[in-house]
Design a protein around this motif. Sequence first.
Motif, PDB file in Angstrom:
ATOM      1  N   LYS A   1      -4.750   9.858   0.375  1.00  0.00           N
ATOM      2  CA  LYS A   1      -5.208   8.794  -0.512  1.00  0.00           C
ATOM      3  C   LYS A   1      -4.478   7.508  -0.159  1.00  0.00           C
ATOM      4  CE  LYS A   1      -6.364  11.653  -4.566  1.00  0.00           C
ATOM      5  NZ  LYS A   1      -7.755  11.242  -4.790  1.00  0.00           N
TER       6      LYS A   1
ATOM      7  N   LYS B   1     -13.274   7.168   7.710  1.00  0.00           N
ATOM      8  CA  LYS B   1     -12.523   8.189   6.988  1.00  0.00           C
ATOM      9  C   LYS B   1     -11.818   9.149   7.935  1.00  0.00           C
ATOM     10  CE  LYS B   1     -15.205   8.277   2.701  1.00  0.00           C
ATOM     11  NZ  LYS B   1     -15.930   9.130   1.719  1.00  0.00           N
TER      12      LYS B   1
ATOM     13  N   TYR C   1       0.833  -1.197   0.000  1.00  0.00           N
ATOM     14  CA  TYR C   1       0.000   0.000   0.000  1.00  0.00           C
ATOM     15  C   TYR C   1       0.873   1.254   0.000  1.00  0.00           C
ATOM     16  CZ  TYR C   1      -3.606  -3.344   1.297  1.00  0.00           C
ATOM     17  OH  TYR C   1      -4.446  -4.420   1.301  1.00  0.00           O
TER      18      TYR C   1
ATOM     19  N   LEU D   1      -6.910   1.515   9.430  1.00  0.00           N
ATOM     20  CA  LEU D   1      -7.140   1.050   8.061  1.00  0.00           C
ATOM     21  C   LEU D   1      -7.921  -0.254   8.009  1.00  0.00           C
ATOM     22  CD1 LEU D   1      -3.644   1.840   6.499  1.00  0.00           C
ATOM     23  CD2 LEU D   1      -5.677   3.292   6.628  1.00  0.00           C
TER      24      LEU D   1
ATOM     25  N   ILE E   1      -8.075   3.100  -3.095  1.00  0.00           N
ATOM     26  CA  ILE E   1      -9.120   2.329  -2.427  1.00  0.00           C
ATOM     27  C   ILE E   1      -9.793   3.095  -1.297  1.00  0.00           C
ATOM     28  CG2 ILE E   1      -8.115   0.106  -3.046  1.00  0.00           C
ATOM     29  CD1 ILE E   1      -6.913  -0.039  -0.247  1.00  0.00           C
ATOM     30  N   ARG E   2      -9.194   4.227  -0.883  1.00  0.00           N
ATOM     31  CA  ARG E   2      -9.816   5.005   0.182  1.00  0.00           C
ATOM     32  C   ARG E   2      -9.230   6.411   0.200  1.00  0.00           C
ATOM     33  NH1 ARG E   2     -10.150   2.516   6.166  1.00  0.00           N
ATOM     34  NH2 ARG E   2     -10.891   0.794   4.887  1.00  0.00           N
ATOM     35  N   THR E   3     -10.057   7.370   0.566  1.00  0.00           N
ATOM     36  CA  THR E   3      -9.611   8.738   0.810  1.00  0.00           C
ATOM     37  C   THR E   3      -9.968   9.099   2.246  1.00  0.00           C
ATOM     38  OG1 THR E   3      -9.985   9.324  -1.512  1.00  0.00           O
ATOM     39  CG2 THR E   3      -9.731  11.129   0.049  1.00  0.00           C
ATOM     40  N   LEU E   4      -8.992   9.636   2.965  1.00  0.00           N
ATOM     41  CA  LEU E   4      -9.156   9.926   4.385  1.00  0.00           C
ATOM     42  C   LEU E   4      -9.086  11.429   4.625  1.00  0.00           C
ATOM     43  CD1 LEU E   4      -6.657   7.210   5.679  1.00  0.00           C
ATOM     44  CD2 LEU E   4      -9.143   7.001   5.583  1.00  0.00           C
TER      45      LEU E   4
ATOM     46  N   TYR F   1     -15.162   1.405   6.643  1.00  0.00           N
ATOM     47  CA  TYR F   1     -15.596   2.650   6.020  1.00  0.00           C
ATOM     48  C   TYR F   1     -15.097   3.909   6.727  1.00  0.00           C
ATOM     49  CZ  TYR F   1     -18.832  -0.635   3.863  1.00  0.00           C
ATOM     50  OH  TYR F   1     -19.348  -1.689   3.195  1.00  0.00           O
TER      51      TYR F   1
ATOM     52  N   SER G   1      -6.272  16.123   2.245  1.00  0.00           N
ATOM     53  CA  SER G   1      -6.739  14.739   2.123  1.00  0.00           C
ATOM     54  C   SER G   1      -5.573  13.760   2.057  1.00  0.00           C
ATOM     55  CB  SER G   1      -7.605  14.567   0.873  1.00  0.00           C
ATOM     56  OG  SER G   1      -6.801  14.590  -0.296  1.00  0.00           O
TER      57      SER G   1
END
Length: 416
Positions: free
Chosen positions: A135, A200, A124, A194, A158-161, A198, A133
Amino acid sequence: MEPAAGVTREEIIRLMLCQLSAYGYSSLSQAIATHTKVPMTTESNSRLSELVSAGLQSESRRLGGDVEGDAEVSAEHHEETGGLDLGRAAHSGAAATMPRYSTWYMTRHKGAATTAAFSRDGRYIATGSVDTSLKLIEVDRVRCPLTGMARPEDKPVIRTLYHHTAEITGVAFHPNGLVLASCSVDRTIKLFDLSAAYGKHSFQSMKDNHAYRSIAFHPSGEYLAAGGDGCEVRVYNVSTGKAYLLGSGAQHSAGITGVGYASSGALVSSSSRDGSVKLWDGATGKCVRTLDRAHGGQAATAVAFSQNSKYVLTTGLDSRVCLWDVGSGRLMHAYEGATLDSPSSGAVFSYDDSRVLVADSRLNDIVSWDAVSGNLVARSAQHKQLVTCIAPSPAAPAFMTCSADECVRFWSPDDV
């Protein structure tokens, strides 16, 4: 079989989970945690191996035997075998070969991309931006351009935090791969879970009176070193959030630009705008070496250990990247040929320490040197504006770059 007296089932399983994560089996660790209903934590993921080692040593002494490595080794002179060795390489005449790199994948933030890091297993990548943000990118979903266009279902991001309120300046993965740390100009460090499907937002936050610029996890995951616009290096206990300062009375005289841990955790490094680089004992917090005027009095903008902790790589506004011997403090190499006049300039080792990479702040290209010979071997250009960060993969000949053009690019050799 029942656990030993005084040790609960949950404690034993948690030690196993953390140790599996340390070995790179994060998915297996998470599956076992779910099955046993024992939650993962950010505590030391190497505690089980430490306890087993201590137990074997104790048993060996009790039986009258010896255990290799039982003798104490001072942090200042600690070295690991293998990795970059200028003396050995000079005798062998070996030279690193430089593959041809190209961009395999590119994505954008909504502001300048500022920082990136790989997870310990290389699976990752996290990137951060002025847009506040983060990513999260899964490397297995990045396809070689020679095999055809990426499929829509691949979607490497796969995700934005979110949770910061200002520019993100540093990111670091916990060694267990399940927690991401980020630091920011908003004077906070955030920890993100992580493993949550879901989530964020962060689950833990540390705050200081100054903007943070750099963070690094201890190899055990128990501690997090941080530096910023203050003169002190702080080390946080990840579980409690409590901090202590390194080197009372021996701090830098200007802001910290970079921090890092040696692979053993025995040493902490820091670079500063005051032009010095310091090495700290990871256990006692004492300063064990100072490289004054490491870059001719110009600011030192970054610092990084070699994998075997024998060398430390520093970057400075004198447009030099310098390789220093940790044991003696002697300058071993000065890599020249790139313009380094940006506070974000930071050289790194390639995944196998065979090359040194840095971004030329005027030409916006990636400069590569042979780490042993010091020869400049390649330049690669794709970004249209200042390259703000290079993050090497720990597991493959690949790296990630961030730029003021808002793009992050994944680079890999064409022949992989």
